[in-house]
Design an enzyme around this catalytic site. Structure first.
Site, PDB file in Angstrom:
ATOM      1  N   ASP A 207     -45.115  19.893 -64.809  1.00 21.54           N
ATOM      2  CA  ASP A 207     -44.077  18.944 -65.209  1.00 21.54           C
ATOM      3  C   ASP A 207     -44.303  18.405 -66.604  1.00 21.54           C
ATOM      4  O   ASP A 207     -45.428  18.284 -67.074  1.00 21.54           O
ATOM      5  CB  ASP A 207     -44.031  17.786 -64.211  1.00 21.54           C
ATOM      6  CG  ASP A 207     -43.427  18.218 -62.895  1.00 21.54           C
ATOM      7  OD1 ASP A 207     -42.258  18.639 -62.904  1.00 21.54           O
ATOM      8  OD2 ASP A 207     -44.129  18.166 -61.866  1.00 21.54           O
TER       9      ASP A 207
ATOM     10  N   GLU B 179     -34.450  17.152 -53.533  1.00 13.14           N
ATOM     11  CA  GLU B 179     -35.893  17.383 -53.571  1.00 13.14           C
ATOM     12  C   GLU B 179     -36.579  16.044 -53.755  1.00 13.14           C
ATOM     13  O   GLU B 179     -36.426  15.395 -54.784  1.00 13.14           O
ATOM     14  CB  GLU B 179     -36.259  18.299 -54.736  1.00 13.14           C
ATOM     15  CG  GLU B 179     -35.701  19.678 -54.594  1.00 13.14           C
ATOM     16  CD  GLU B 179     -35.844  20.447 -55.886  1.00 13.14           C
ATOM     17  OE1 GLU B 179     -36.823  20.229 -56.606  1.00 13.14           O
ATOM     18  OE2 GLU B 179     -34.955  21.243 -56.158  1.00 13.14           O
TER      19      GLU B 179
END
Lengths: 393, 246
Positions: free
Chosen positions: B49, B38
């Site tokens: 995140d 990714e």
């Protein structure tokens, strides 16, 4: 044509809920329940009672005689500066803390920039005896020490946002992350008409008490409910949303939004989102925001900490794009001058955010018979240091 | 697919530690036996995140990374790399690039699919699925322990490829290991017999969490732990990280 949110939270092409799946259950629970809860008689009764006895509503609608004479028009001030905690912010936090209780939440989180919303949240959490955590950018903590102290005195925990630019947008990111990590017991009290659906509509509804009062107060004073113009400053846009709310779909009432141009719209140090922003996604909402060509969100600037948000609520993006609202940008200097004038003509020291709204009268002519209602969203005590520095008082 | 049958995928932030590291990191990951990569397109405000990926993203943007530069860097990637490559990023940079132009560029570059945490399944399905499919891209959608069975069913029907199973109620990089709640969640999903295989992400940092995460799933994704390794040991130490996982 309506300028209110549709059931998916869109104002025209703006709004919606662009959220990670981790937030879906939280927002869905709120979306599913918020209107129903707000319409429950027991909720309304408690909300109205607290607004009356605790916040001090209704706030006066005051005819500003000397200001009106100077600018040759009829200017009324909606005195939100007289609310408990010194600004309109508390209307929303009272509403949301009651909402949180109905939803069975026992932990509150909030973001704050200058600290006004943080103080308003800490206040209602103290009132209800609920745990309160306020995220605030490390940079803002350093420059807004009195509000940090207020929050602590009210029993809130102030957590510094250390990421990114360490200001309001990063504090908002940290609050959202906290909510992701605590999906069951926590309610997030967003302070403006921003964020994913249903927040913009929910916050606007809680703030709509402002225009609801203007209607009957103006009827008493002028024999009509509708002014010719309603004027408010716009950062995220909660005081403006409340001021416009009951007039949104009434074309007889002109809507004027004043944004912070900072050192000038094209100076590179500005927060005039309607002039500088492009459509994009910030904090879960599709709206106008200040960003690079590559889609990175940029840091705005204004002398007023409450207006330096890089986006604007989706209601306002739609008012701008559709032409329903008239958007004007006012520089730091123009706002400060208008604040001083307000102090000396009317004996009211406004918050610097609010001073932006008053600078409208140097930007735009009104007719002699026009009735112009300006929302005096907050008082200037918190800004004294900035006024002192600026005017060498 | 490795001998043990479980797929190991690595996330890294493009443009970190240095702007020009992208291609080397991808090549070294493939050489080390990684099954899928990714490639993180950095964003200024990555809501889902934790601090590690936020910091690597901030640094990557500072280093000058943009969508355009990333596509330039990946222009010839398919001459040297054959494992599946996904781009993981937030929706706003893609919106500014133009969603269709972005998808087209992905196809030209040989990107297999996208992971966009803040593009909800409903919006994807109504507005963008056709464009993704036109350019042969899969869109990897997320589920979490809080996602209802009904919504998982919908996500499974919309998905073509695999489903990204977020291990716990958390942002990335905050794993304290997996407990009972995760085991129950993994089993619940396994029992649903979804059409798409699942890959687990969030909170996987070492061989122990990798093994736990892949008991019932097809594979797992490591992000923050790999970024921390890069920060500490640099881009020449990729094989040692991969070896420590399996």
């Amino acid at each position: 044509m309506t300028y209110h949110a549709n059931e998916k939270g869109y104002y025209g092409e703006f709004g919606g809920a662009f959220i990670p799946e981790m937030l879906y259950p939280n927002c869905e629970e709120l979306r599913h329940n918020y209107i129903q809860i707000m319409e429950e008689p027991s909720f309304k009764e408690e909300f109205d009672q607290l607004l009356k006895d605790y916040v001090g509503r209704p706030t006066p609608l005051y005819f500003a005689k000397r200001l009106s004479e100077k600018y040759g028009t009829k200017i009324y001030l909606k005195r939100e500066d007289l609310c408990h905690t010194g600004a309109h912010k508390v209307n929303n936090t009272i509403g949301q803390i009651l909402m949180a209780k109905k939803l069975g939440k026992n932990r509150i989180i909030a973001e704050t920039g200058a600290g006004q919303h943080g103080v308003a949240t800490a206040t209602v959490c103290a009132l209800m005896g609920i745990e309160c955590i306020v995220y605030m950018g490390e940079v803002d903590i350093a420059r807004q020490a009195p509000n940090v102290a207020r929050m602590k005195m009210l029993g809130a925990q102030v957590r510094p946002a250390l990421s990114g630019s360490r200001t309001l947008k990063d504090a908002t990111n940290e609050a959202i992350r906290d909510w992701i990590n605590n999906p069951v017991d926590t309610h997030y009290i967003i302070g403006s008409v921003v964020g994913p659906h249903p927040y913009p509509d929910m916050v606007a509804r809680f703030q709509s008490v402002i225009s609801a009062e203007i209607k009957w107060q103006l009827m008493e004073k002028e024999g009509r409910e509708n002014p010719d113009y309603v004027v408010a400053c716009v950062g995220g846009g909660s005081n403006a949303a409340g001021t416009y709310f009951h007039y949104l779909d009434n074309p007889d009432v002109g809507i004027i939004a004043v944004e912070a141009a900072g050192k000038g719209v094209n100076s590179g140090e500005s927060a005039a989102t309607s002039a500088l922003g492009k459509i994009g996604i910030i904090h879960g909402s599709k709206t106008l925001l200040m960003q690079t060509n590559d889609g990175q969100i940029t840091e705005p600037y204004s002398i007023s900490a409450g207006l330096d948000y890089p986006g604007v609520g989706p209601m306002h993006a739609h008012l701008f794009k559709s032409g329903r609202g008239e958007f004007i940008s006012v520089t730091d200097d123009e706002a400060m001058t208008a604040g001083l004038e307000m102090a000396q003509l009317e004996g009211i020291i406004p918050a610097i955010e609010t001073s932006h709204a008053f600078a409208i009268f140097d930007h735009r002519k009104f007719d002699k018979d026009d009735v112009v209602v300006v929302n005096l969203s907050g008082r200037g005590d918190k800004d004294l240091d900035t006024y002192i520095d600026y005017f060498k008082l | 697919m490795q001998a043990e049958g479980k797929l190991l995928s690595i996330y890294f932030t493009a443009g970190y530690p240095s702007l020009e590291d992208t291609v080397k990191i991808i090549q070294d990951l493939e050489k080390s036996g990684i099954d899928m990569i990714e490639i993180g397109l950095p964003f200024s405000d990555p809501l889902a995140d934790g601090p590690t990926i936020q910091e690597s993203s901030t640094k990557a943007i500072k280093n000058g990374m943009t969508s355009k530069i990333l596509f330039d860097q990946l222009k010839d990637i398919r001459e040297s790399v054959s494992i599946p490559l996904l781009i993981m990023g937030y929706f706003n940079p893609m919106l500014q690039y133009g969603v269709e132009a972005f998808c087209k560029k992905c196809q030209e570059t040989g990107i297999d699919g996208l992971i966009i945490p803040d593009l909800p399944v409903d919006v994807y399905h109504e507005q963008y699925q056709q464009v993704f499919e036109k350019y042969g891209l899969i869109n990897v959608l997320l589920i979490t322990p809080q996602t209802s069975d009904e919504r998982i069913g919908f996500i499974d029907r919309v998905s073509k490829g695999f489903i990204y199973m977020v291990s716990s109620a958390s942002v990335t990089g905050s794993g304290e290991g997996f407990g009972n709640a995760q085991t129950q969640y993994f089993e619940r999903i396994d029992n649903m017999k979804l059409a798409n295989p699942q890959i687990v992400g969030f909170g996987i940092k070492d061989s122990e969490t990798f093994d736990q995460a892949t008991k019932t799933s097809k594979g797992a994704i490591i992000g923050s732990a790999f970024i921390k390794h890069l920060t500490k040991f640099g881009v020449d130490s990729i094989a040692s990280f991969v070896d420590s996982i399996r």
